[in-house]
Enzyme design. Structure first.
Site, mmCIF file in Angstrom:
data_model
loop_
_atom_site.group_PDB
_atom_site.id
_atom_site.type_symbol
_atom_site.label_atom_id
_atom_site.label_comp_id
_atom_site.label_asym_id
_atom_site.label_seq_id
_atom_site.Cartn_x
_atom_site.Cartn_y
_atom_site.Cartn_z
ATOM 1 N N GLN A 188 -6.625 -1.000 5.206
ATOM 2 C CA GLN A 188 -7.287 -1.600 6.367
ATOM 3 C C GLN A 188 -8.691 -2.108 6.044
ATOM 4 O O GLN A 188 -9.238 -2.923 6.781
ATOM 5 C CB GLN A 188 -7.382 -0.582 7.515
ATOM 6 C CG GLN A 188 -6.038 -0.179 8.102
ATOM 7 C CD GLN A 188 -5.379 -1.294 8.917
ATOM 8 O OE1 GLN A 188 -6.011 -2.266 9.326
ATOM 9 N NE2 GLN A 188 -4.088 -1.152 9.146
ATOM 10 N N ASN A 240 -6.346 3.172 10.304
ATOM 11 C CA ASN A 240 -5.561 2.089 10.907
ATOM 12 C C ASN A 240 -5.481 2.174 12.422
ATOM 13 O O ASN A 240 -5.108 1.208 13.071
ATOM 14 C CB ASN A 240 -4.155 2.069 10.311
ATOM 15 C CG ASN A 240 -3.529 3.435 10.218
ATOM 16 O OD1 ASN A 240 -4.064 4.336 9.562
ATOM 17 N ND2 ASN A 240 -2.410 3.616 10.876
ATOM 18 N N CYS A 275 -1.881 11.443 25.707
ATOM 19 C CA CYS A 275 -1.524 12.515 26.622
ATOM 20 C C CYS A 275 -0.403 13.331 26.029
ATOM 21 O O CYS A 275 0.687 12.835 25.796
ATOM 22 C CB CYS A 275 -1.068 11.904 27.944
ATOM 23 S SG CYS A 275 -0.586 13.123 29.149
ATOM 24 N N THR A 295 10.162 -7.091 -12.685
ATOM 25 C CA THR A 295 9.641 -8.450 -12.799
ATOM 26 C C THR A 295 8.617 -8.707 -11.708
ATOM 27 O O THR A 295 8.833 -8.361 -10.546
ATOM 28 C CB THR A 295 10.797 -9.462 -12.684
ATOM 29 O OG1 THR A 295 11.702 -9.213 -13.760
ATOM 30 C CG2 THR A 295 10.286 -10.893 -12.756
ATOM 31 N N ALA A 340 0.812 -1.212 0.000
ATOM 32 C CA ALA A 340 0.000 0.000 0.000
ATOM 33 C C ALA A 340 0.849 1.267 0.000
ATOM 34 O O ALA A 340 0.438 2.290 -0.557
ATOM 35 C CB ALA A 340 -0.953 0.002 1.189
ATOM 36 N N THR A 341 2.013 1.235 0.605
ATOM 37 C CA THR A 341 2.881 2.417 0.574
ATOM 38 C C THR A 341 3.207 2.780 -0.867
ATOM 39 O O THR A 341 3.065 3.931 -1.292
ATOM 40 C CB THR A 341 4.175 2.162 1.368
ATOM 41 O OG1 THR A 341 3.840 1.958 2.744
ATOM 42 C CG2 THR A 341 5.141 3.324 1.252
ATOM 43 N N HIS A 345 -0.500 -8.033 3.222
ATOM 44 C CA HIS A 345 -0.217 -8.454 4.606
ATOM 45 C C HIS A 345 -1.211 -7.936 5.627
ATOM 46 O O HIS A 345 -1.141 -8.291 6.802
ATOM 47 C CB HIS A 345 1.219 -8.105 4.999
ATOM 48 C CG HIS A 345 1.466 -6.672 5.351
ATOM 49 N ND1 HIS A 345 1.571 -6.241 6.646
ATOM 50 C CD2 HIS A 345 1.652 -5.589 4.582
ATOM 51 C CE1 HIS A 345 1.823 -4.947 6.653
ATOM 52 N NE2 HIS A 345 1.873 -4.520 5.414
#
Ligand SMILES: *Cc1c(COP(=O)(O)O)cnc(C)c1O
Length: 388
Positions: free
Chosen positions: A180, A152, A328, A241, A72-73, A202
């Site tokens: 996701q 995500n 926080c 390839t 996905a990147t 993945h």
């Protein structure tokens, strides 16, 4: 004892059925699909064709609209930079959302450095994009809107069909990062007006390093500028390839998700709801970050506990594999940009846990998580009585 894994948003194991489908393509069927003159090449090409159809079917696309990538990147980079570079004449304005994945945010940062104008929309308290803001942000110079399908961290599912209707009406391209969402919730690129969609193996029980970009076939042809030059594979969109075993796994995993989604999504949703009920039963002041069940991924839960420090929580969880984040802003961990965007970060924000359930999650895993988290949170609070 092996840790209990409830971090399925980070990655998933390869399903044994997927691995089985992949294995022959490492050894006896090792051919290169670009070899057009012998059976080794033809076999590999047939496997890639089949996988292309399987991935397309998962999102309501046709096989010819699927370009294989490394994940996905890469798909996000190709979609965003490819479109903007191709349409530079038509416009220089793009729109995205502050809660996107880093691969989207950073692609836009680069475009901005190269002279593009970027609008980053905020979200409401549940993490949902406000459609009126999107509508108002589109100008005559806008070429692309990129809004993720599901987040995500907090699992919020965006109103894709409504976004697609707006972009279609305004003649602007719509890209969605569905890393996701794909295989978890129904996606229909045609019905939702999606022009480009990124997914990755993945995150849905396929292998790492295999992914795809869906590019809508349209007239005139949407000519993305490729980001990896070379032999012209994948219709010139992505040279190199093909990763045949990975692609076979990506396809098989897509088919299994499509077949099992109608039973798996409610199964995980029920376990997720039981997890939340169990935590609320045993812990005071459990705050859910993100939307109600109807608008979130069925396998996602994100909660914050006031009066607890992220680091202490992380250390004490031991063999419960989850993702923790600080809510926080005064803590030592940097607050999450997603929690910040929904206003869940403050001095009293406390620590948060992201649970991601998955195919191998059992009721016993849920019981373990409830027991472990409640013990840890209650004892951390007891040791810091003044801050709670
Ligand atoms: C995991 C993820 C990515 C990156 O996918 P890779 O295949 O690991 O490159 C992108 N976007 C979202 C929303 C993700 O969850």
């Amino acid at each position: 004892m092996t840790p209990v894994y409830l971090d399925y948003h980070a990655t998933t194991p390869v399903d044994p059925r997927v691995l089985e489908a992949m294995l022959p393509y490492f050894t006896e069927r090792f051919g290169n699909p670009a070899s057009k003159q012998h059976k080794f090449g033809w076999d590999a090409q047939a496997a890639v064709d089949r996988a292309r159809g399987q991935v397309a079917a998962l999102i309501g696309a046709s096989a010819g609209e699927i370009c294989f990538t490394s994940g996905a990147t890469e798909s996000n980079n190709l979609a965003i930079k490819g479109v903007v570079q191709a349409l530079r004449e038509r416009g220089d304005h793009v729109i995205t959302v502050v809660t996107e994945h880093k691969s989207v945010l950073d692609s836009f940062k680069r475009l901005e450095r190269e002279g593009c104008r970027v609008t980053r929309l905020g979200v409401d308290g549940q993490g949902v994009v406000r459609l009126e803001e999107l509508r108002a942000a589109i100008t005559d110079r806008t070429v692309l809107v990129s809004i993720m399908a599901a987040n995500n961290e907090i699992g919020v599912v965006q109103p894709l069909a409504e976004i697609g209707a707006i972009t279609r009406e305004r003649g602007v391209l719509f890209h969605t990062d569905a890393a996701q969402a794909a295989g978890k919730v129904p996606i229909d690129v045609a019905a939702m007006g999606i022009d480009l969609l990124s997914l990755t193996g993945h995150k849905y029980y396929g292998p790492k390093g295999a992914g795809a970009l869906y590019v809508r076939k349209q007239k005139p042809k949407l000519a993305l500028v490729c980001q990896i030059d070379g032999g012209g594979h994948e219709n010139g969109l992505r040279s190199g390839t093909l990763n045949v075993p990975g692609i076979v796994g990506l396809g098989q995993a897509a088919q299994i998700c499509r077949e099992e989604m109608p039973t798996e999504a409610p199964r995980l949703g029920a376990m997720r709801d039981r997890l939340l009920a169990g935590l609320r039963n045993r812990i005071d002041d459990v705050r859910v970050n993100g939307p109600e069940a109807a608008q979130r991924l069925p396998h996602n839960l994100h909660v914050s506990f006031s009066g607890v420090e992220g680091e202490g929580l992380l250390m004490a969880l031991g063999d419960l594999a989850v993702s923790t984040g600080s809510a926080c802003s005064s803590g030592s961990q940097a607050p999450s940009h997603v929690l910040e965007a929904i206003g869940a970060v403050g001095v009293h924000g406390g620590a948060s846990i992201r649970f991601g359930l998955g195919r191998t999650t059992t009721g016993a895993d849920i019981d373990f998580a409830i027991e472990r988290v409640s013990t840890v949170v209650n004892s951390l609070r007891a040791s810091r009585p003044l801050t709670h």
